[in-house]
Design a protein around this motif. Structure first.
Motif, short mmCIF file in Angstrom:
data_model
loop_
_atom_site.label_atom_id
_atom_site.label_comp_id
_atom_site.label_asym_id
_atom_site.label_seq_id
_atom_site.Cartn_x
_atom_site.Cartn_y
_atom_site.Cartn_z
N ARG A 118 0.83 -1.21 0.00
CA ARG A 118 0.00 0.00 0.00
C ARG A 118 0.86 1.26 0.00
O ARG A 118 0.53 2.25 -0.67
N LEU A 119 1.96 1.22 0.74
CA LEU A 119 2.86 2.37 0.75
C LEU A 119 3.51 2.57 -0.61
O LEU A 119 3.65 3.71 -1.08
N ARG A 120 3.89 1.48 -1.26
CA ARG A 120 4.47 1.59 -2.60
C ARG A 120 3.45 2.15 -3.58
O ARG A 120 3.77 2.99 -4.43
N ARG A 121 2.20 1.71 -3.44
CA ARG A 121 1.15 2.20 -4.34
C ARG A 121 0.94 3.70 -4.16
O ARG A 121 0.72 4.44 -5.13
N ARG A 122 1.00 4.17 -2.92
CA ARG A 122 0.86 5.62 -2.68
C ARG A 122 2.00 6.39 -3.32
O ARG A 122 1.79 7.47 -3.90
N ALA A 123 3.21 5.85 -3.21
CA ALA A 123 4.36 6.51 -3.83
C ALA A 123 4.21 6.52 -5.35
O ALA A 123 4.52 7.53 -6.01
N GLU A 124 3.71 5.42 -5.91
CA GLU A 124 3.50 5.36 -7.36
C GLU A 124 2.43 6.35 -7.80
O GLU A 124 2.58 6.99 -8.85
N LEU A 125 1.38 6.51 -7.01
CA LEU A 125 0.34 7.48 -7.36
C LEU A 125 0.90 8.90 -7.34
O LEU A 125 0.59 9.71 -8.22
#
Length: 365
Positions: A125-132
């Motif tokens: 989830r943290l990686r997805r936030r960074a990707e967004l």
């Protein structure tokens, strides 16, 4: 570090034969890429300025270069995001020396909002936030975007702010001029990665019923991938199935010229959806009848123009029935190919999009 030959640059994560073929038809540009796809034809690379560069080298090229125009991968391409964002940041450095930053453009066909899928673990989830955050950064720095499908346009409209300049140019091909079409009305072709997500198991499961209804039917499977051994076993047990592993381009063109029907039963995955389907585009350019799933961004156009679109979860018997129904006599298939080609644009949609993206406009400061 050698300089690029052209001030116009295309920054790609991967390059494949389709990129190389189009590059010869477009205005000259340097192509900076990270890696080659399996379907990279070295002969097509002749005469092009191709520069392989990872993140570090690409950033240095952008910081030192006098780029006037820069095409980047679309923001929903997660694999390319870090490199794209870093290069865009570096491309702004020449402004410190009084030079203009390059005009940034992209061609978008992503029709799945990857940020809608809930990641199961905290780290994901943290990686997805960074990707967004990176995707939004990239999007804000894009001056022009050409959408290849209505689905892509709608996904971007829901996720991001309105684009500075945008256009929809359907990703349809022009007719291929390679040779006169002579169709085999009972021949089916599968072209692409030999994988589950491309729906190859669906086609293999349907094939016995197709053969029972049309004993003269034949299937040509073209590609390479993890299911190669499975296709080899099927071909060994059934002489109507033929496998061509990563053949040269002229062989692919020859098979598409002859095939009546291309089948691509693309299956959804949590972080992947068939954007367009290059096999669909190539088969259309050769007058092929398409049987595919609703995953492709061309689904609406295909249905409106007499092709077959099924739900990806449809049972094998439904696929068998619709594929069988697409087969016909050689004469009728050849005549229908002319009608299929007549529905296509005169100019390849991807080339039209590119010309719009790079058309002369007032310089962007």
């Amino acid at each position: 570090m050698s300089a690029l030959l052209h001030p116009r640059v295309r920054l790609y994560d991967q390059v494949r034969t389709a990129h190389l073929e189009r590059a010869h038809a477009l205005e000259p540009a340097s192509i900076v890429y990270r890696r080659r796809r399996y379907d990279f034809d070295q002969q097509q690379a002749a005469g092009l300025d191709l520069v392989q560069a990872g993140l570090g080298r690409a950033v240095l090229l952008a910081a030192k270069g006098r780029w006037t125009e820069l095409e980047v991968n679309e923001p929903l391409d997660l694999a390319s995001l870090p490199r794209t964002a870093a290069v865009l940041a570096a491309s702004r450095l020449p402004r410190l020396a009084g030079r203009r930053r390059p005009t940034v453009v992209t061609y978008a066909i992503g029709n799945l909002d990857v940020f809608d899928a809930r990641a199961p673990r905290l780290r994901s989830r943290l990686r997805r936030r960074a990707e967004l955050a990176l995707a939004r950064y990239v999007w804000r720095r894009i001056d022009r975007v050409a959408f290849g499908t209505p689905g892509a346009r709608d996904v971007y409209a829901r996720r991001f702010s309105p684009a500075a300049e945008a256009i929809l140019v359907p990703a349809l091909p022009a007719a291929c001029d390679c040779a006169l079409l002579q169709k085999v009305g009972s021949r089916v072709v599968f072209l692409g990665a030999l994988s589950e997500r491309k729906g190859l198991p669906v086609l293999l499961a349907a094939w016995p019923a197709i053969r029972a209804a049309r004993p003269e039917a034949s299937l040509v499977v073209i590609g390479t991938g993890p299911l190669e051994a499975e296709v080899r076993r099927a071909a060994a047990a059934d002489p109507s199935i033929r496998l061509l592993v990563d053949p040269p381009r002229d062989t692919i063109h020859r098979e598409l010229r002859a095939a009546r029907t291309l089948v691509l039963p693309s299956q959804p995955r949590p972080l992947w959806r068939e954007q367009v389907g290059l096999p669909i585009v190539e088969a259309l350019a050769h007058g092929g009848r398409i049987v595919t799933s609703s995953e492709t961004g061309l689904a609406d156009w295909l249905e409106q123009n007499g092709h077959v679109v099924l739900d990806p979860s449809a049972p094998a018997e439904d696929w068998a029935a619709r594929i069988t129904g697409s087969l016909t006599t050689d004469e009728d298939a050849t005549a229908d190919a002319a009608r299929i080609l007549a529905a296509l644009p005169v100019q390849d949609g991807r080339l039209d999009a590119d010309r719009w993206l790079f058309a002369p406009r007032e310089a962007v400061a």
